[in-house]
Design an enzyme around this catalytic site. Structure first.
Site, PDB file in Angstrom:
ATOM      1  N   ASP A 128      29.542  15.458 -18.011  1.00  0.00           N
ATOM      2  CA  ASP A 128      29.618  14.860 -16.659  1.00  0.00           C
ATOM      3  C   ASP A 128      28.246  14.454 -16.119  1.00  0.00           C
ATOM      4  O   ASP A 128      28.082  13.355 -15.582  1.00  0.00           O
ATOM      5  CB  ASP A 128      30.394  15.744 -15.661  1.00  0.00           C
ATOM      6  CG  ASP A 128      29.821  17.119 -15.393  1.00  0.00           C
ATOM      7  OD1 ASP A 128      28.870  17.527 -16.101  1.00  0.00           O
ATOM      8  OD2 ASP A 128      30.321  17.799 -14.465  1.00  0.00           O
ATOM      9  N   GLY A 164      33.091  34.374 -12.031  1.00  0.00           N
ATOM     10  CA  GLY A 164      32.223  34.331 -13.213  1.00  0.00           C
ATOM     11  C   GLY A 164      32.966  33.974 -14.489  1.00  0.00           C
ATOM     12  O   GLY A 164      32.485  34.233 -15.591  1.00  0.00           O
ATOM     13  N   ALA A 165      34.162  33.399 -14.361  1.00  0.00           N
ATOM     14  CA  ALA A 165      34.950  33.096 -15.559  1.00  0.00           C
ATOM     15  C   ALA A 165      34.782  31.653 -15.992  1.00  0.00           C
ATOM     16  O   ALA A 165      35.334  31.226 -17.000  1.00  0.00           O
ATOM     17  CB  ALA A 165      36.420  33.385 -15.289  1.00  0.00           C
ATOM     18  N   GLY A 166      34.036  30.873 -15.209  1.00  0.00           N
ATOM     19  CA  GLY A 166      33.837  29.473 -15.572  1.00  0.00           C
ATOM     20  C   GLY A 166      35.014  28.595 -15.176  1.00  0.00           C
ATOM     21  O   GLY A 166      35.242  27.547 -15.769  1.00  0.00           O
ATOM     22  N   SER A 188      35.321  27.496 -12.032  1.00  0.00           N
ATOM     23  CA  SER A 188      34.868  26.760 -10.855  1.00  0.00           C
ATOM     24  C   SER A 188      35.352  27.299  -9.533  1.00  0.00           C
ATOM     25  O   SER A 188      35.837  26.554  -8.674  1.00  0.00           O
ATOM     26  CB  SER A 188      35.298  25.306 -10.949  1.00  0.00           C
ATOM     27  OG  SER A 188      34.437  24.670 -11.789  1.00  0.00           O
ATOM     28  N   GLU A 204      25.660  22.256  -4.318  1.00  0.00           N
ATOM     29  CA  GLU A 204      25.239  23.037  -5.504  1.00  0.00           C
ATOM     30  C   GLU A 204      23.825  22.642  -5.925  1.00  0.00           C
ATOM     31  O   GLU A 204      22.994  23.496  -6.223  1.00  0.00           O
ATOM     32  CB  GLU A 204      26.164  22.749  -6.691  1.00  0.00           C
ATOM     33  CG  GLU A 204      27.575  23.156  -6.478  1.00  0.00           C
ATOM     34  CD  GLU A 204      27.965  24.430  -7.215  1.00  0.00           C
ATOM     35  OE1 GLU A 204      27.118  25.035  -7.887  1.00  0.00           O
ATOM     36  OE2 GLU A 204      29.139  24.803  -7.081  1.00  0.00           O
ATOM     37  N   ASP A 235      33.769  19.363 -11.501  1.00  0.00           N
ATOM     38  CA  ASP A 235      34.528  20.451 -10.882  1.00  0.00           C
ATOM     39  C   ASP A 235      34.982  20.085  -9.464  1.00  0.00           C
ATOM     40  O   ASP A 235      36.116  20.332  -9.070  1.00  0.00           O
ATOM     41  CB  ASP A 235      33.681  21.731 -10.828  1.00  0.00           C
ATOM     42  CG  ASP A 235      33.165  22.125 -12.199  1.00  0.00           C
ATOM     43  OD1 ASP A 235      33.664  21.575 -13.200  1.00  0.00           O
ATOM     44  OD2 ASP A 235      32.262  22.978 -12.271  1.00  0.00           O
TER      45      ASP A 235
HETATM   46  C1  GLA Z   1      29.955  23.515 -15.078  1.00  0.00           C
HETATM   47  C2  GLA Z   1      29.442  22.415 -14.140  1.00  0.00           C
HETATM   48  C3  GLA Z   1      30.118  21.078 -14.427  1.00  0.00           C
HETATM   49  C4  GLA Z   1      30.079  20.734 -15.907  1.00  0.00           C
HETATM   50  C5  GLA Z   1      30.514  21.925 -16.753  1.00  0.00           C
HETATM   51  C6  GLA Z   1      30.326  21.680 -18.225  1.00  0.00           C
HETATM   52  O1  GLA Z   1      31.280  23.781 -14.801  1.00  0.00           O
HETATM   53  O2  GLA Z   1      29.664  22.774 -12.807  1.00  0.00           O
HETATM   54  O3  GLA Z   1      29.542  20.067 -13.649  1.00  0.00           O
HETATM   55  O4  GLA Z   1      28.814  20.289 -16.284  1.00  0.00           O
HETATM   56  O5  GLA Z   1      29.803  23.108 -16.431  1.00  0.00           O
HETATM   57  O6  GLA Z   1      31.146  20.652 -18.637  1.00  0.00           O
END
Ligand code: GLA
Length: 385
Positions: A37, A123-125, A127, A161, A173
């Site tokens: 992204d 913290g799990a990714g 968003s 952010e 995200d």
């Molecule tokens: C995080 C960032 C996103 C993207 C992803 C990886 O979630 O917030 O903008 O870069 O990592 O794809």
């Protein structure tokens, strides 16, 4: 509805009146296209059925009062226009950063009483932060009837952010949390923010498996990856890696460091995989999608170096069960967190059983498994469902 009732009750306990609005913004899972992204590339995420919910009422002054129910029931307040970074309530910086960005467009904004709750694994990714930002922006938009559209809101969240919190993330995200469509994944072009919705077949399940490895060094390593990509784009005199072809990269291999070469190779091939994945997805070509997701994971592991051995292990366990009938890969920023699997619903039980059995045996950890459903973004009109 029950969630709305619960947050309404909490709100009344705190402020002794009814909330004026209740707003929700979803978290997301990315099916394919990671670390593309911020290189002006392509991503293929879906908004999911967990996120942040906020109950709010208007104020006549510039005060913002916030009770959070997920961070040890903490309370904080701040005055609009007097923003200072909050080291005690880190979560509040997402609110401050978003509101500050909003005030560039609406300088006369007034304050609000807020109660915030969320059900995204921290913290799990997945968003949780983007869902927080979109929920805050949606709340102020609804309270004060602002004419804010989803794409602008997403850019404001990203600005929060980048400039306030200090993570140089891309737009994926926030955009999917704002503009996702129920029952659909979205191919998003992160350069011009045009997108295409792609329906997720009823026969497929979207499984998220949390490795429960706490994500470490995320911001510093993430920002470093971004810098490395930008260095390569600069080398080619291009705006972003989106504009560099694989053959250009191969011809310039000798002029780049080995690490720069691998980072760029990931991004360039991941963009191609993501666009190809949309086509495979639309024509229900699972063997191709399965292959593309596998290659994506390998590239994130070997070229971009953002996976962990636990995530690699989960991908191997799931992949052994589903073969070419389903796809599995790490999802999001990496360095711990979740893997995503798109699998035939009939295989959900087998996969669940094997993950529960093998993951603890191999890594001494327990994985959390969620079957999620693609849901509507906070700024996507309801009539578009
Ligand atoms: C995080 C960032 C996103 C993207 C992803 C990886 O979630 O917030 O903008 O870069 O990592 O794809």
């Amino acid at each position: 509805m029950t969630q709305d009732k619960q947050i309404s009750t909490l709100f009344k306990q705190r402020y002794q009146h009814e909330p004026d609005v209740i707003c929700h913004a979803p978290a997301r899972v990315n099916i394919i296209g990671d670390h593309t992204d911020y290189n002006d590339g392509f991503v293929f995420p879906a908004a999911i059925d967990c996120g942040t919910t906020i109950a709010a009422s208007k104020r006549n002054d510039q005060l913002v009062k916030v009770y959070s129910h997920d961070f040890g029931q903490s309370y904080t307040e701040f005055v609009l226009n007097q923003f200072s970074f909050d080291t005690e309530h880190m979560w509040c910086n997402y609110i401050k950063g978003s509101v500050q960005a909003l005030m560039e467009k609406y300088p006369n904004l007034r304050g609000a009483n807020l109660v915030v709750t969320g059900d995204v694994a921290q913290g799990a990714g997945l968003s949780s932060s983007a869902s927080f930002e979109m929920a805050i922006l949606k709340t102020f938009t609804s309270l004060y009837q602002l004419a804010l559209d989803g794409k602008t809101a997403a850019k404001m969240g990203q600005q929060a952010e980048n400039d306030y919190v200090g993570c140089n993330c891309g737009i994926m995200d926030q955009l999917i949390s704002a503009m996702g469509k129920k029952g659909h994944a979205m191919l998003l072009d992160c350069r011009d923010l045009s997108f295409e919705d792609a329906p997720i077949s009823d026969e497929l399940s979207l499984m998220i498996i949390n490795s429960n490895v706490k994500r470490g060094l995320v911001d510093s390593e993430y920002n470093l990856r971004r810098e490395q990509c930008e260095q390569v784009a600069k080398h080619f005199n291009c705006k972003a890696l989106r504009d560099v072809t694989l053959s250009q990269l191969e011809s310039a291999k000798g002029q780049l460091s080995e690490v720069q070469y691998r980072r760029a190779k990931h991004v360039i091939t991941e963009n191609a995989r993501t666009v190809a994945a949309l086509n495979a997805f639309k024509s229900s070509d699972m063997p191709t999608l399965s292959q593309l997701m596998a290659e994506s994971h390998q590239s994130l592991r070997d070229n971009f170096e953002v996976t962990t051995k636990e995530m690699d292990g989960l991908v191997a366990i799931v992949s052994e069960q589903v073969g070419t009938e389903g796809g599995v890969r790490m999802t999001g920023g990496g360095f711990g967190g979740c893997v995503v699997a798109l699998i035939p619903t009939k295989l959900v039980d087998t996969v669940t059983k094997q993950v529960k059995l093998q993951y603890p045996q191999q890594f001494g950890l327990t994985a959390d498994i969620y079957i999620c459903h693609a849901s509507q973004g906070a700024f996507r009109h309801v009539e578009e469902v």
